[in-house]
Write a protein that holds these residues in place. Structure first.
Motif, PDB file in Angstrom:
ATOM      1  N   ARG A  91      11.806   3.095  -1.007  1.00 48.26           N
ATOM      2  CA  ARG A  91      12.247   4.247  -1.430  1.00 48.26           C
ATOM      3  C   ARG A  91      11.213   5.354  -1.723  1.00 48.26           C
ATOM      4  NH1 ARG A  91      16.337   0.974  -1.677  1.00 48.26           N
ATOM      5  NH2 ARG A  91      15.081  -0.271  -3.396  1.00 48.26           N
ATOM      6  N   PHE A  92      11.600   6.643  -2.077  1.00 48.79           N
ATOM      7  CA  PHE A  92      10.376   7.510  -2.431  1.00 48.79           C
ATOM      8  C   PHE A  92       9.922   7.356  -3.953  1.00 48.79           C
ATOM      9  CE2 PHE A  92      14.494   9.171  -4.198  1.00 48.79           C
ATOM     10  CZ  PHE A  92      14.089   9.932  -5.417  1.00 48.79           C
ATOM     11  N   ASP A  93      10.570   6.406  -4.628  1.00 46.15           N
ATOM     12  CA  ASP A  93       9.985   6.391  -6.084  1.00 46.15           C
ATOM     13  C   ASP A  93       9.168   5.207  -6.151  1.00 46.15           C
ATOM     14  OD1 ASP A  93      11.891   4.620  -5.573  1.00 46.15           O
ATOM     15  OD2 ASP A  93      12.953   4.847  -7.620  1.00 46.15           O
ATOM     16  N   ARG A 147       2.618   6.489  -7.006  1.00 46.72           N
ATOM     17  CA  ARG A 147       1.186   7.525  -7.806  1.00 46.72           C
ATOM     18  C   ARG A 147       1.735   8.760  -7.901  1.00 46.72           C
ATOM     19  NH1 ARG A 147      -3.261   7.627  -4.118  1.00 46.72           N
ATOM     20  NH2 ARG A 147      -2.931   5.229  -4.217  1.00 46.72           N
ATOM     21  N   PHE A 148       2.551   9.279  -6.850  1.00 48.99           N
ATOM     22  CA  PHE A 148       3.213  10.516  -6.764  1.00 48.99           C
ATOM     23  C   PHE A 148       4.528  10.789  -7.798  1.00 48.99           C
ATOM     24  CE2 PHE A 148       0.206  10.946  -3.395  1.00 48.99           C
ATOM     25  CZ  PHE A 148       0.098  12.208  -3.506  1.00 48.99           C
ATOM     26  N   MET A 180       0.675  -1.267   0.107  1.00 47.44           N
ATOM     27  CA  MET A 180       0.126  -0.024  -0.205  1.00 47.44           C
ATOM     28  C   MET A 180       0.914   1.175  -0.174  1.00 47.44           C
ATOM     29  SD  MET A 180      -2.866  -1.060   2.801  1.00 47.44           S
ATOM     30  CE  MET A 180      -3.646   0.493   2.469  1.00 47.44           C
ATOM     31  N   MET A 181       2.090   1.283   0.654  1.00 48.23           N
ATOM     32  CA  MET A 181       2.810   2.374   0.767  1.00 48.23           C
ATOM     33  C   MET A 181       3.734   2.672  -0.321  1.00 48.23           C
ATOM     34  SD  MET A 181       3.803   4.987   2.405  1.00 48.23           S
ATOM     35  CE  MET A 181       3.458   5.036   4.088  1.00 48.23           C
TER      36      MET A 181
END
Length: 208
Positions: A48-50, A23-24, A16-17
């Protein structure tokens, strides 16, 4: 919250995370370490952020992760006790804070046990960060010099001319006579304006 506060597998929470971060398109800039215990055992994910993620036995993220990872790699083992694991995590975070200006000043420790109990602790790090267990000992001469190139330094225009490599004092580019000769050599040659072209008319006469 989306699942009604029911217990979900750690892999499900990580999925989920990572979908939210993906998505962003990486614009959220949030690195997350997700760890927990479910029916299949204990799990730890480095997300990670991607949106990319990796399961790992230990990991570190953030601006001070390189310093923290050096402590984790040197002292981590599979048979660590809970007390030793807590001390290792605190030391790794303390080293990351000391070598990074963007980190905070307090260690927040979260302990997740196999009986589904969670303990939250906050403590200040030690003033002196722990030293490395394996110190680097580099002996002189272990690196071989393959080749050496010596470049002559030429003074800039207007700087005082230094001595020549042979010991004498001569003209240096950018000063005195040498600069005038070099400027004259680079100046394009003056050409006189072309003369009027002469051509022959159809009747055989000449015109201009």
């Amino acid at each position: 919250m989306n699942t009604g506060f029911r217990r979900v597998p750690v892999r499900c929470a990580n999925q989920m995370m990572r979908q939210l971060l993906f998505r962003f398109n990486g614009n959220m800039q949030a690195n997350v370490i997700i760890g927990g215990v479910d029916a299949s055992g204990a799990h730890l994910f480095c997300t990670r952020f991607d949106g990319t993620t990796d399961p790992a036995p230990f990991t570190s993220l953030g601006s001070g992760n390189l310093s923290a990872m050096s402590i984790l790699e040197s002292r981590w083992s599979e048979d660590l006790s809970e007390k030793s694991a807590c001390a290792l995590a605190c030391d790794a975070v303390a080293v990351g804070m000391k070598n990074d200006l963007n980190s905070g000043g307090m260690v927040s420790l979260c302990i997740v046990r196999r009986d589904f109990s969670v303990q939250w602790e906050e403590q200040f790090p030690l003033k002196d960060s722990p030293s490395r267990t394996n110190r680097l000992a580099i002996k002189p001469g272990c690196t071989t010099v393959l080749s050496t190139i010596v470049h002559q330094v030429v003074p800039w225009q207007g700087a005082p001319a230094g001595p020549k490599p042979g010991g004498g004092q001569g003209p240096v580019p950018g000063s005195g006579r040498a600069s005038r000769e070099e400027e004259a050599r680079r100046r394009p040659q003056s050409v006189s304006p072309p003369g009027a072209k002469r051509w022959k008319g159809e009747g055989g006469g000449e015109g201009s």
